[in-house]
Design an enzyme around this catalytic site. Structure first.
Site, PDB file in Angstrom:
ATOM      1  N   SER A 424     -18.590 -53.050 -46.072  1.00 23.08           N
ATOM      2  CA  SER A 424     -19.666 -53.623 -44.985  1.00 23.08           C
ATOM      3  C   SER A 424     -20.499 -52.750 -44.088  1.00 23.08           C
ATOM      4  O   SER A 424     -20.107 -51.616 -43.885  1.00 23.08           O
ATOM      5  CB  SER A 424     -18.459 -54.097 -43.899  1.00 23.08           C
ATOM      6  OG  SER A 424     -18.749 -55.152 -43.224  1.00 23.08           O
ATOM      7  N   PRO A 425     -21.201 -53.328 -43.643  1.00 19.74           N
ATOM      8  CA  PRO A 425     -22.337 -52.185 -42.924  1.00 19.74           C
ATOM      9  C   PRO A 425     -21.401 -51.761 -41.589  1.00 19.74           C
ATOM     10  O   PRO A 425     -20.759 -52.400 -40.917  1.00 19.74           O
ATOM     11  CB  PRO A 425     -23.445 -53.427 -42.257  1.00 19.74           C
ATOM     12  CG  PRO A 425     -23.138 -54.698 -42.669  1.00 19.74           C
ATOM     13  CD  PRO A 425     -21.925 -54.761 -43.415  1.00 19.74           C
ATOM     14  N   GLN A 502     -29.012 -53.949 -44.122  1.00 16.54           N
ATOM     15  CA  GLN A 502     -28.935 -54.915 -42.989  1.00 16.54           C
ATOM     16  C   GLN A 502     -29.874 -54.590 -42.190  1.00 16.54           C
ATOM     17  O   GLN A 502     -29.873 -53.226 -41.421  1.00 16.54           O
ATOM     18  CB  GLN A 502     -27.414 -54.726 -42.491  1.00 16.54           C
ATOM     19  CG  GLN A 502     -27.239 -55.938 -41.370  1.00 16.54           C
ATOM     20  CD  GLN A 502     -25.832 -55.512 -40.492  1.00 16.54           C
ATOM     21  OE1 GLN A 502     -25.603 -54.339 -39.944  1.00 16.54           O
ATOM     22  NE2 GLN A 502     -25.197 -56.420 -40.602  1.00 16.54           N
ATOM     23  N   TYR A 583     -26.673 -59.008 -30.791  1.00 15.13           N
ATOM     24  CA  TYR A 583     -27.671 -58.159 -30.891  1.00 15.13           C
ATOM     25  C   TYR A 583     -28.929 -59.259 -30.749  1.00 15.13           C
ATOM     26  O   TYR A 583     -28.554 -60.593 -30.443  1.00 15.13           O
ATOM     27  CB  TYR A 583     -27.900 -57.652 -32.250  1.00 15.13           C
ATOM     28  CG  TYR A 583     -26.564 -56.347 -32.082  1.00 15.13           C
ATOM     29  CD1 TYR A 583     -26.826 -55.338 -31.279  1.00 15.13           C
ATOM     30  CD2 TYR A 583     -25.731 -56.324 -33.273  1.00 15.13           C
ATOM     31  CE1 TYR A 583     -25.482 -54.483 -31.367  1.00 15.13           C
ATOM     32  CE2 TYR A 583     -24.629 -55.544 -33.225  1.00 15.13           C
ATOM     33  CZ  TYR A 583     -24.557 -54.352 -32.092  1.00 15.13           C
ATOM     34  OH  TYR A 583     -23.785 -53.670 -32.113  1.00 15.13           O
ATOM     35  N   ARG A 631     -25.884 -62.647 -41.570  1.00 18.35           N
ATOM     36  CA  ARG A 631     -24.493 -62.338 -40.757  1.00 18.35           C
ATOM     37  C   ARG A 631     -24.338 -62.988 -39.408  1.00 18.35           C
ATOM     38  O   ARG A 631     -25.261 -63.075 -38.862  1.00 18.35           O
ATOM     39  CB  ARG A 631     -24.221 -60.801 -40.780  1.00 18.35           C
ATOM     40  CG  ARG A 631     -22.656 -60.632 -39.797  1.00 18.35           C
ATOM     41  CD  ARG A 631     -22.410 -59.236 -39.716  1.00 18.35           C
ATOM     42  NE  ARG A 631     -21.415 -58.820 -40.970  1.00 18.35           N
ATOM     43  CZ  ARG A 631     -20.674 -57.943 -40.683  1.00 18.35           C
ATOM     44  NH1 ARG A 631     -20.618 -57.295 -39.795  1.00 18.35           N
ATOM     45  NH2 ARG A 631     -19.674 -58.004 -41.891  1.00 18.35           N
ATOM     46  N   ARG A 725     -13.567 -50.721 -42.130  1.00 14.82           N
ATOM     47  CA  ARG A 725     -12.358 -49.931 -41.940  1.00 14.82           C
ATOM     48  C   ARG A 725     -11.935 -48.973 -43.328  1.00 14.82           C
ATOM     49  O   ARG A 725     -11.558 -47.869 -43.353  1.00 14.82           O
ATOM     50  CB  ARG A 725     -11.653 -50.056 -40.687  1.00 14.82           C
ATOM     51  CG  ARG A 725     -12.337 -50.170 -39.407  1.00 14.82           C
ATOM     52  CD  ARG A 725     -11.255 -51.062 -38.271  1.00 14.82           C
ATOM     53  NE  ARG A 725     -10.935 -52.177 -38.864  1.00 14.82           N
ATOM     54  CZ  ARG A 725     -10.332 -53.162 -38.350  1.00 14.82           C
ATOM     55  NH1 ARG A 725      -9.489 -52.697 -37.216  1.00 14.82           N
ATOM     56  NH2 ARG A 725     -10.083 -54.289 -38.636  1.00 14.82           N
TER      57      ARG A 725
HETATM   58  C1  LIG Z   1     -17.524 -47.702 -37.286  1.00 13.81           C
HETATM   59  C2  LIG Z   1     -17.968 -49.175 -37.501  1.00 13.81           C
HETATM   60  C3  LIG Z   1     -19.260 -49.530 -37.339  1.00 13.81           C
HETATM   61  C4  LIG Z   1     -19.937 -50.821 -37.478  1.00 13.81           C
HETATM   62  N1  LIG Z   1     -21.218 -51.164 -37.468  1.00 13.81           N
HETATM   63  C5  LIG Z   1     -21.558 -52.332 -37.857  1.00 13.81           C
HETATM   64  C6  LIG Z   1     -22.968 -52.600 -38.170  1.00 13.81           C
HETATM   65  O1  LIG Z   1     -23.827 -51.784 -38.137  1.00 13.81           O
HETATM   66  N2  LIG Z   1     -23.445 -53.836 -38.437  1.00 13.81           N
HETATM   67  C7  LIG Z   1     -22.512 -54.861 -38.796  1.00 13.81           C
HETATM   68  O2  LIG Z   1     -22.851 -55.911 -38.749  1.00 13.81           O
HETATM   69  N3  LIG Z   1     -21.181 -54.511 -38.253  1.00 13.81           N
HETATM   70  C8  LIG Z   1     -20.590 -53.459 -37.919  1.00 13.81           C
HETATM   71  N4  LIG Z   1     -19.321 -53.131 -38.075  1.00 13.81           N
HETATM   72  C9  LIG Z   1     -18.518 -54.292 -38.129  1.00 13.81           C
HETATM   73  C10 LIG Z   1     -17.799 -54.210 -39.640  1.00 13.81           C
HETATM   74  O3  LIG Z   1     -18.877 -54.606 -40.662  1.00 13.81           O
HETATM   75  C11 LIG Z   1     -16.678 -55.064 -39.922  1.00 13.81           C
HETATM   76  O4  LIG Z   1     -17.506 -56.530 -39.936  1.00 13.81           O
HETATM   77  C12 LIG Z   1     -15.531 -55.019 -39.131  1.00 13.81           C
HETATM   78  O5  LIG Z   1     -15.251 -53.787 -38.771  1.00 13.81           O
HETATM   79  C13 LIG Z   1     -14.334 -55.731 -39.858  1.00 13.81           C
HETATM   80  O6  LIG Z   1     -13.983 -55.577 -40.924  1.00 13.81           O
HETATM   81  P1  LIG Z   1     -12.718 -54.373 -41.121  1.00 13.81           P
HETATM   82  O7  LIG Z   1     -11.575 -55.110 -40.755  1.00 13.81           O
HETATM   83  O8  LIG Z   1     -12.857 -54.153 -42.561  1.00 13.81           O
HETATM   84  O9  LIG Z   1     -13.074 -52.907 -40.388  1.00 13.81           O
HETATM   85  C14 LIG Z   1     -18.860 -51.967 -37.853  1.00 13.81           C
HETATM   86  C15 LIG Z   1     -17.474 -51.707 -37.935  1.00 13.81           C
HETATM   87  C16 LIG Z   1     -17.075 -50.182 -37.603  1.00 13.81           C
HETATM   88  C17 LIG Z   1     -15.709 -49.928 -37.795  1.00 13.81           C
END
Ligand SMILES: Cc1cc2nc3c(=O)[nH]c(=O)nc-3n(C[C@H](O)[C@H](O)[C@H](O)COP(=O)(O)O)c2cc1C
Ligand SMILES: Cc1cc2nc3c(=O)[nH]c(=O)nc-3n(C[C@H](O)[C@H](O)[C@H](O)COP(=O)(O)OP(=O)(O)OC[C@H]3O[C@@H](n4cnc5c(N)ncnc54)[C@H](O)[C@@H]3O)c2cc1C
Length: 772
Positions: A424-425, A502, A583, A631, A725
C-alpha cells in the site's frame, strides 16, 4: 427471597430452576401467559460451549437436552439451478417445545411454582417480590415500563422474515435462494427432530410488499412460500405455530441492546434477562444460547456474592458487567451475517457464480476464514481453490498443489499482476526536494523482492506546494522522473512485481511536519500557502486554506497531467489517483470539507466534478493499456460526512469515466473522526463497491495474514489486498506468509534461494513443536 420470573421462555425457566437448586428455601414463581407445554417457535441451535456450561450447572437438564439433540454436519446451498454441499460444520439442534418441556418438568420437580395462562401487565402485581426477572421476551412490557431507566436501543432491521416449520427432515442445514420477478427470497432450513424442520423465509421489504405479502394472512403467506420453495419442499407442507400473531406473520428483526439491565422499583429490584435485554439475529442462531447463559451468570453471581436480599444490588451490577461484554461480541458476529442476508439479493445472488456465492455464504460472518474452512472440509475447499485458480487462468495438474487465491494473477487492462498482494502507498518523508533517493530504491526494491504483486510508492506529489511535508516525494520535474525510472527499472528487472504510482496533492493537509515529528502540525518555519475545495482547515491548529479558483483548478490539473506523463515514461505500470484522506481531491468529495456554492459543491455529481476532470485529463495521457486506480475514503466516520453509500456513488462515476480499480480506504478527512477499527474493518466497503457497482476493488486496512487475504479474494469481497504496516514490519511478507500456509511453489529471488528451504523447514518444526 421471593423471586418472580415474568415469562416462561428459556431464560425465565432456566433461571428459576438454577436458583431453586442453589437454595430451595427461595420462593420462585415463573408466570407465563401461554398454556403449559404450549409454545411458539421451532428448532433452536446450541454450541458445545453452551452445553458444557449447562452441564456444570444442572447435569440432569443437560443430559435430557443432549438426549433430545439432533446433530448434523452438512450445509447445502441451492441457487440458480445448482445444489452444492459441504461438510464438517457441526450443528446441534432441539425443538423449542421440547426444550421448554424439559425445563418446565425440571422446574416442577425442584419445586418452582409455574403459573400458566396469566398475562402480567406490570411488576407491581408482585409487591412482595424481592427480585423480578423480566424474562418476557423482546417485546417486554416490563422493559417498556421502565424504558427511561433501562435505555433500550432498538433498531428495526430492513428484511422481513417468517418462522415456519415443515414435516420433512433435511439431512443438511439447507439454504435455498429463489429469484422472483420482484427480488430474491431465501429459506434457512434445519431439522430439529426426526420429523420436523425449521423453515425461515426471508426477503427484502420491497420484494415483500411487491408480492402483496403485507396484505396476506398466514395461510396466503404459506401458500406463497410453498409454491416458491416447491423444489426443496418436495411435496412437504409448511406449517405455522404463530397463530397468536394477528395479520401478517412476517416480522422485522429487532436488534436490541439496553444501557442498564436492572432497576429498583421502590420495593424490589427488576432485572432484564434474555430477549428482554438483548437480541441476536437468527443468522447465527444464538438467541436461546444468550438467554440460557444470562440465567447461568445471574445464578453464578448469587452463588459468589450471596443470595440474600441485601446482596441483590451488587449481584445485579456484576451480572450486567459480565453479560454485556458477551452480548456485544455475539451481536457483532451476528451483524455481519445478518447484513449479508440483507444485501444478498442486490449484491451477490445475481453476480457471483454459484461456487463463489457458496464460499461467500459460508464466510459471511467473517469469523469463518479460509483456513477454518479447510479444517471443516478439506476436499471441498481444495476443489474450490482449484475452481478459483482455473477461473484466473491457472490450471492445476493432477496431484499438484493448488495455487491459493492470494497467489492467483489478476489482469487489469494490459497489465497482469502476478498475485493479489499490494504494498500500500506509504509516505516515507525521506525525499529531498521531492527527489526519491537510495532509501526509496532499497525500500521499494526490497518489498518487490519480497514477493508482493504490485508495489506502490508513497503519495507522490504533483507540485512542490502539493506536498504534505518537506520530505514528501514528487514528480514535477525531469530529475524526479529519472530517479523514479531507476527504481521502476530495478523492480522490473529483478522481480515479477509491477510498479504503482500514487499521484496526489496535499490540499489543506499540506505544509506540515514529518510523520515522526508533530504529524499534521504546521512547520516551525517556511510554511507555504494551502488550497482546498473550501476554506476549511484540517484542525483547529491548522492553516486555513484558500478555496480554489478556476485558475487554481486549471493549474493543478496541468500538474497532474504532467506528472502522469512523467510517470508513464518512468515505466510505472499502474497509476492511482489519491482521492482519499482529506487531501486536495478528497476535500472536494466530502460534504464536510466542500461547502462551495458553485457547480463544484452540493450533490455527488458536483462534488465529484473536479476530481473527475482531473481523472479524465490524466486518463488521456496515461497509456491506454495501463490501468488507473482511484483511492477513496469510503467512510468519513463523522456525522454529516460521506458514508459507504456515498462512496458507491463516486465509484460509479469514476467507473463511467474509465477507472479500472477502486482502492477502498476510509477516514482522515476530519480531524476528530471516529473510525470503528478492527480486523478487516474497511473490507466491507470494497465488498459493497465491487459487488454493487461492478468494478474491481482493492481492500485495505488491518489485513495482516495470508488467511485474511485468501478469505477476501476467494469470497469476491475484493480483487486485491493492499497491506501497509505489515510491509513495514516485513518486506518479504508475501514470501513468508506463503511459506506459513505451506505453499512451496512461490518463487523466491534466485539470490535468496538458499534461504527458502531452511525457512520452510523451521516453520514445519515450529508447528510440530507447538502441537506437541
Ligand atoms: C507510514 C504510513 C504512511 C502512509 N502513507 C500513505 C500514503 O502516502 N498514501 C496513502 O494513500 N495512504 C498512506 N497510508 C495508509 C496506508 O496506505 C493504508 O491505507 C493504511 O495504513 C491501512 O493499512 P494497514 O492496516 O495495512 O496499515 C500510510 C500508512 C502508513 C502506516
Ligand atoms: C415467534 C418467534 C419464534 C422463534 N423461534 C426461534 C427458533 O425456532 N429458534 C431459535 O433459536 N430462536 C427462536 N426465536 C428466538 C428465541 O426464541 C429467543 O432468542 C429466546 O427464546 C429468548 O428466550 P427468552 O426466554 O428470553 O424469551 P422468549 O423465548 O421470547 O420467552 C418469553 C416468554 O415470556 C412470555 N411472556 C411475554 N410477555 C408476557 C407477559 N406479559 N405475561 C406473561 N408471559 C409473558 C412469552 O409467552 C414467552 O413464553 C424465536 C422468537 C420468536 C419471537
Amino acid at each position: 427471597m421471593h423471586i418472580v420470573c415474568i415469562g416462561g421462555g428459556p431464560a425465565g425457566l432456566y433461571f428459576g430452576l438454577l436458583m431453586k437448586k442453589l437454595n430451595p428455601a427461595h420462593r420462585i414463581q415463573v408466570i407465563e401467559r401461554n398454556k403449559p407445554y404450549d409454545t411458539f417457535g421451532w428448532g433452536v441451535v446450541f454450541s458445545d460451549a453452551t452445553m458444557d456450561n449447562m452441564r456444570q450447572w444442572d447435569a440432569q437438564t443437560a443430559q435430557e437436552i443432549e438426549t433430545a439433540f439432533n446433530h448434523w454436519d452438512d450445509i447445502e446451498v441451492l441457487i440458480r439451478g445448482r445444489r452444492m454441499r459441504t461438510s464438517g460444520h457441526g450443528f446441534v439442534g432441539i425443538g423449542r417445545k421440547k426444550l421448554l418441556n424439559i425445563l418446565q418438568a425440571r422446574c416442577e420437580a425442584l419445586g418452582v411454582e409455574l403459573v400458566f395462562e396469566r398475562e402480567v401487565n406490570c411488576d407491581e402485581e408482585f409487591p412482595d417480590a424481592d427480585l423480578i426477572i423480566a424474562s418476557d421476551g423482546v417485546n417486554s412490557k416490563i422493559r417498556n415500563k421502565y424504558a427511561a431507566a433501562f435505555k433500550p436501543d432498538l433498531i428495526e432491521r430492513p428484511n422481513r422474515f417468517i418462522w415456519l416449520g415443515t414435516n420433512k427432515s433435511y439431512d443438511a442445514f439447507t439454504f435455498d435462494f429463489r429469484r422472483t420477478q420482484h427480488g430474491w427470497f431465501q429459506a434457512h432450513i434445519y431439522k430439529f427432530d426426526d420429523q420436523t424442520s425449521t423453515f425461515i423465509v426471508e426477503t427484502t421489504e420491497d420484494a415483500f410488499k411487491a408480492h402483496g405479502l403485507d396484505r396476506a394472512d398466514q395461510d396466503q403467506s404459506i401458500a406463497f412460500c410453498e409454491e416458491l420453495f416447491a423444489e426443496v419442499l418436495d411435496g412437504a407442507k409448511l406449517m405455522t405455530n404463530a397463530r397468536h400473531l394477528r395479520g401478517s406473520a412476517w416480522l422485522n428483526f429487532q436488534r436490541l441492546v439496553c444501557g442498564t439491565w436492572s432497576h429498583c422499583n421502590g420495593k424490589g429490584h427488576v432485572v432484564l434477562m434474555g430477549d428482554a435485554a438483548h437480541t441476536a439475529h437468527f443468522a447465527i442462531g444464538s438467541g436461546t444460547k444468550l438467554a440460557l447463559e444470562d440465567a447461568i451468570e445471574l445464578a453464578r453471581q448469587f452463588q459468589l456474592i450471596g443470595d440474600k436480599r441485601e446482596h441483590i444490588p451488587q449481584v445485579l451490577a456484576a451480572y450486567q458487567e459480565i453479560r454485556a461484554v458477551d452480548v456485544i461480541r455475539i451481536q457483532n458476529a451476528a451483524r455481519n451475517a445478518m447484513e449479508w442476508f440483507e444485501v444478498v439479493g442486490s449484491r451477490y445472488a445475481d453476480t457471483l457464480e454459484p461456487e463463489q456465492f457458496m464460499y461467500s455464504l459460508l464466510t459471511r460472518s467473517q469469523r469463518i476464514s479460509h483456513e477454518n474452512l479447510r479444517l471443516r472440509d478439506k476436499s471441498w475447499l481444495e476443489g474450490y481453490e482449484r475452481w478459483f485458480a482455473r477461473r484466473c487462468g491457472v490450471e492445476t495438474a493432477a496431484g499438484a498443489p493448488v495455487v491459493p487465491p492470494m497467489l492467483t494473477p489478476l489482469r487489469l487492462r494490459g497489465v497482469t499482476l502476478p498475485n493479489r498482494i499490494v504494498v500500500s502507498p506509504m509516505a516515507m518523508y525521506s525525499a529531498v526536494d521531492g527527489m526519491p533517493g537510495d532509501f526509496h530504491l532499497v525500500h521499494l526494491g526490497s518489498r518487490a523482492l519480497g514477493g508482493a504483486g504490485l508495489v506502490f510508492g508513497e503519495m507522490t506529489c504533483v507540485s512542490a506546494e502539493g506536498r504534505i511535508t518537506p520530505g514528501c516525494a514528487g514528480l514535477w520535474n525531469d530529475e524526479q522522473a529519472a530517479a523514479w525510472a531507476r527504481i521502476v527499472a530495478f523492480i522490473h528487472s529483478m522481480t515479477a512485481a509491477k510498479a504503482g504510482l500514487q499521484l496526489g496533492h496535499s490540499g489543506r493537509k499540506g505544509s506540515t511536519q514529518l510523520g515522526w515529528e508533530a504529524i499534521d502540525q504546521p512547520l516551525a518555519q517556511g510554511n507555504w500557502p494551502l488550497i482546498s475545495a473550501s476554506a476549511v482547515p484540517y484542525h483547529g491548529n491548522g492553516q486555513i486554506p484558500r478555496a480554489m479558483t478556476r485558475q487554481d483548478m486549471d493549474a493543478v490539473t496541468a500538474d497532474f497531467v504532467a506528472a502522469a506523463r512523467r510517470g508513464a515514461s518512468a515505466g510505472f505500470d499502474v497509476l492511482e489517483l489519491h482521492c482519499a484522506h482529506g487531501y486536495l481531491l478528497s476535500s472536494f468529495l466530502s460534504p464536510l470539507t466542500n461547502t462551495r456554492a458553485d457547480e463544484y459543491g452540493g450533490g455527488h455529481e458536483n462534488r465529484a466534478r473536479y476530481p473527475l476532470e482531473i481523472f479524465r485529463a490524466v486518463r488521456q495521457v496515461w497509456p491506454q493499456e495501463r490501468p488507473i486506480s482511484v483511492r477513496l475514503s469510503c467512510h468519513d466516520w463523522t456525522e454529516g460526512g460521506n458514508t459507504p453509500a456515498d462512496a458507491a456513488v463516486f465509484a460509479q462515476l469514476f467507473k463511467e469515466a474509465g477507472a479500472d480499480l477502486v482502492d477502498c480506504s476510509s477516514g482522515q478527512v476530519w480531524d476528530d473522526d471516529k473510525p470503528v477499527y478492527g480486523r478487516l474493518y474497511q473490507t466491507p466497503f470494497a465488498d459493497k463497491i465491487r459487488n454493487e457497482i461492478g468494478i474491481a476493488t482493492m481492500a485495505v486496512g488491518a489485513i495482516f495474514e495470508a488467511d485474511h487475504v485468501n478469505s477476501i479474494i476467494a469470497a469476491g469481497r475484493a480483487d486485491l489486498c493492499a497491506l501497509a504496516r505489515p510491509h513495514l514490519a516485513d518486506p518479504a511478507w508475501t514470501l513468508h506468509e506463503a511459506a506459513k500456509i505451506g505453499v512451496r511453489s512461490i518463487p523466491w529471488p534466485n539470490q535468496y534461494l538458499s534461504g527458502k528451504s531452511q525457512y520452510e523447514t523451521n516453520l514445519v518444526r515450529a508447528a510440530a513443536a507447538a502441537t506437541g
